[in-house]
Design an enzyme around this catalytic site. Structure first.
Site, PDB file in Angstrom:
ATOM      1  N   SER A   8       0.838  -1.196   0.000  1.00 18.40           N
ATOM      2  CA  SER A   8       0.000   0.000   0.000  1.00 18.40           C
ATOM      3  C   SER A   8       0.872   1.244   0.000  1.00 18.40           C
ATOM      4  O   SER A   8       1.652   1.468   0.935  1.00 18.40           O
ATOM      5  CB  SER A   8      -0.916   0.025   1.223  1.00 18.40           C
ATOM      6  N   HIS A  33      -1.092  -1.320  -4.377  1.00 20.65           N
ATOM      7  CA  HIS A  33      -2.384  -1.066  -3.734  1.00 20.65           C
ATOM      8  C   HIS A  33      -2.502   0.437  -3.460  1.00 20.65           C
ATOM      9  O   HIS A  33      -1.676   1.020  -2.756  1.00 20.65           O
ATOM     10  CB  HIS A  33      -2.480  -1.864  -2.426  1.00 20.65           C
ATOM     11  N   ASP A  35      -4.838   3.568  -2.064  1.00 18.06           N
ATOM     12  CA  ASP A  35      -5.956   3.867  -1.156  1.00 18.06           C
ATOM     13  C   ASP A  35      -6.491   5.263  -1.390  1.00 18.06           C
ATOM     14  O   ASP A  35      -5.828   6.250  -1.061  1.00 18.06           O
ATOM     15  CB  ASP A  35      -5.469   3.736   0.294  1.00 18.06           C
ATOM     16  N   MET A  37      -9.141   8.047  -0.412  1.00 17.41           N
ATOM     17  CA  MET A  37     -10.018   8.417   0.718  1.00 17.41           C
ATOM     18  C   MET A  37     -10.578   9.814   0.496  1.00 17.41           C
ATOM     19  O   MET A  37      -9.833  10.720   0.121  1.00 17.41           O
ATOM     20  CB  MET A  37      -9.214   8.412   2.019  1.00 17.41           C
ATOM     21  N   HIS A  66      -8.315   0.893  -4.271  1.00 19.14           N
ATOM     22  CA  HIS A  66      -9.283   0.685  -3.188  1.00 19.14           C
ATOM     23  C   HIS A  66      -9.976   2.016  -2.909  1.00 19.14           C
ATOM     24  O   HIS A  66      -9.369   2.938  -2.372  1.00 19.14           O
ATOM     25  CB  HIS A  66      -8.494   0.172  -1.955  1.00 19.14           C
ATOM     26  N   MET A  68     -12.248   4.326  -0.961  1.00 17.00           N
ATOM     27  CA  MET A  68     -12.947   4.594   0.312  1.00 17.00           C
ATOM     28  C   MET A  68     -13.655   5.928   0.155  1.00 17.00           C
ATOM     29  O   MET A  68     -13.263   6.938   0.745  1.00 17.00           O
ATOM     30  CB  MET A  68     -11.931   4.601   1.469  1.00 17.00           C
ATOM     31  N   MET A 137     -11.566  -5.889   5.136  1.00 19.60           N
ATOM     32  CA  MET A 137     -10.811  -4.941   5.961  1.00 19.60           C
ATOM     33  C   MET A 137     -10.510  -5.596   7.303  1.00 19.60           C
ATOM     34  O   MET A 137     -11.415  -6.063   7.993  1.00 19.60           O
ATOM     35  CB  MET A 137     -11.615  -3.660   6.203  1.00 19.60           C
ATOM     36  N   GLY A 142      -9.151   3.978   6.861  1.00 18.78           N
ATOM     37  CA  GLY A 142      -8.891   5.405   7.044  1.00 18.78           C
ATOM     38  C   GLY A 142      -7.422   5.713   7.306  1.00 18.78           C
ATOM     39  O   GLY A 142      -6.953   6.788   6.953  1.00 18.78           O
ATOM     40  N   ASP A 175      -6.620  -6.507   4.098  1.00 12.12           N
ATOM     41  CA  ASP A 175      -6.051  -5.156   4.141  1.00 12.12           C
ATOM     42  C   ASP A 175      -6.157  -4.565   5.536  1.00 12.12           C
ATOM     43  O   ASP A 175      -7.259  -4.346   6.038  1.00 12.12           O
ATOM     44  CB  ASP A 175      -6.826  -4.295   3.120  1.00 12.12           C
ATOM     45  N   GLY A 197       1.180  -1.984   4.244  1.00 14.13           N
ATOM     46  CA  GLY A 197       1.722  -0.636   4.129  1.00 14.13           C
ATOM     47  C   GLY A 197       2.862  -0.437   5.103  1.00 14.13           C
ATOM     48  O   GLY A 197       4.043  -0.505   4.753  1.00 14.13           O
TER      49      GLY A 197
HETATM   50  C1  DX5 Z   1      -6.536   1.517   5.384  1.00 11.76           C
HETATM   51  C2  DX5 Z   1      -6.049   1.193   3.987  1.00 11.76           C
HETATM   52  C3  DX5 Z   1      -4.937   0.244   3.966  1.00 11.76           C
HETATM   53  C4  DX5 Z   1      -3.716   0.695   4.694  1.00 11.76           C
HETATM   54  C5  DX5 Z   1      -2.962  -0.501   5.139  1.00 11.76           C
HETATM   55  O1  DX5 Z   1      -7.661   2.299   5.317  1.00 11.76           O
HETATM   56  O2  DX5 Z   1      -7.093   0.637   3.223  1.00 11.76           O
HETATM   57  O3  DX5 Z   1      -4.616  -0.169   2.646  1.00 11.76           O
HETATM   58  O4  DX5 Z   1      -2.891   1.523   3.945  1.00 11.76           O
HETATM   59  O5  DX5 Z   1      -1.914  -0.059   5.905  1.00 11.76           O
HETATM   60  P1  DX5 Z   1      -1.225  -0.971   7.009  1.00 11.76           P
HETATM   61  O6  DX5 Z   1      -0.691  -2.169   6.304  1.00 11.76           O
HETATM   62  O7  DX5 Z   1      -0.177  -0.067   7.536  1.00 11.76           O
HETATM   63  O8  DX5 Z   1      -2.293  -1.314   8.033  1.00 11.76           O
HETATM   64 ZN    ZN Z   2      -6.549  -0.369   1.231  1.00  8.65          ZN
END
Ligand code: DX5
Ligand code: ZN
Length: 216
Positions: A8, A33, A35, A37, A66, A68, A137, A142, A175, A197
């Site tokens: 991520s 990946h 993200d 938001m 992804h 959100m 999830m 977030g 994730d 991530g």
């Molecule tokens: C959270 C994201 C994840 C996040 C994962 O809302 O969807 O993809 O970046 O990060 P880690 O692996 O650090 O939990």
């Molecule tokens: Zn994600």
């Protein structure tokens, strides 16, 4: 199938994204990946379409995007144009999920649905055969770097049962809070794709950490 690793970029160095993208290109990572938001569906704002377009120019692996965001159906063709190869939208954000999944596929992308930690696997019963992937999830979405929710293992088992019973070909992606300690059990329980991530980008040698995750 050998499991896939999808780092991520939320935890990457935004002041030197090119450096991190080149590192991922050379690594054993399978996908990027990304993200997205919107500050409404989740209490954080990350990056959007122009940044994905820029990443697409440099990345030589599929982009797993992804979303959100609320009303994700408004942006399906825009994310395709930006370079998304796989587009996942949240069950909780989609009133007409069946239509949106069909549109993602019509655009030529792989289609996935994301479930928040509280959303039961049973909500997938009548859509599972249409899905290329389900993203579970394992934290509340977030933020990166949160603690893994242990109930995820039970959800993977239930989802695996549903996929087998439905004779579907759906991948299971996990994730949030994935690390070197929980990854082996996630794979053993049925995860096909692991997002990570913080575990990757805060390690001393990110590309070695990717290799370690890949070799599990
Ligand atoms: C959270 C994201 C994840 C996040 C994962 O809302 O969807 O993809 O970046 O990060 P880690 O692996 O650090 O939990
Ligand atoms: Zn994600």
């Amino acid at each position: 199938m050998k499991h896939l690793i999808a780092p991520s970029l939320l935890s990457a160095n935004f002041a030197n994204l090119e450096g991190d993208i080149n590192m991922l290109n050379k690594s054993e990572a399978d996908w990027f990946h990304l993200d997205v938001m919107d500050g409404v569906f989740v209490p954080n704002i990350s990056f959007g379409i122009p940044v994905i377009k820029a990443i697409k120019k440099l990345a030589d692996k599929p982009l797993d995007v992804h979303l959100m965001i609320v009303q994700p159906e408004r942006y399906i063709s825009a994310f395709k144009a930006a370079g998304a190869d796989i587009l996942t939208i949240h069950m909780e954000a989609s009133t007409h999920l069946h239509r949106s999944i069909a549109e993602i596929k019509t655009e030529g992308m792989k289609a996935g649905v994301v479930l928040n930690p509280h959303t039961p696997i049973s909500t997938l019963t009548d859509i599972i055969s249409d899905l290329d992937m389900v993203l579970l999830m394992s934290v509340n979405p977030g933020f990166g770097g949160q603690k893994f929710i242990e109930n995820t293992y039970r959800k993977i088992s239930r989802l695996k049962d549903l996929i087998i019973k439905s004779d579907a070909n759906t991948l299971i992606e996990i994730d949030g809070g994935v690390n070197l300690n929980n990854a082996p059990k996630l794979i053993e329980t049925g995860a096909d794709v692991l997002v990570a991530g913080n575990t990757i980008f805060s390690s001393e040698n990110p590309s070695q950490t990717i290799k370690t995750l890949k070799d599990l």
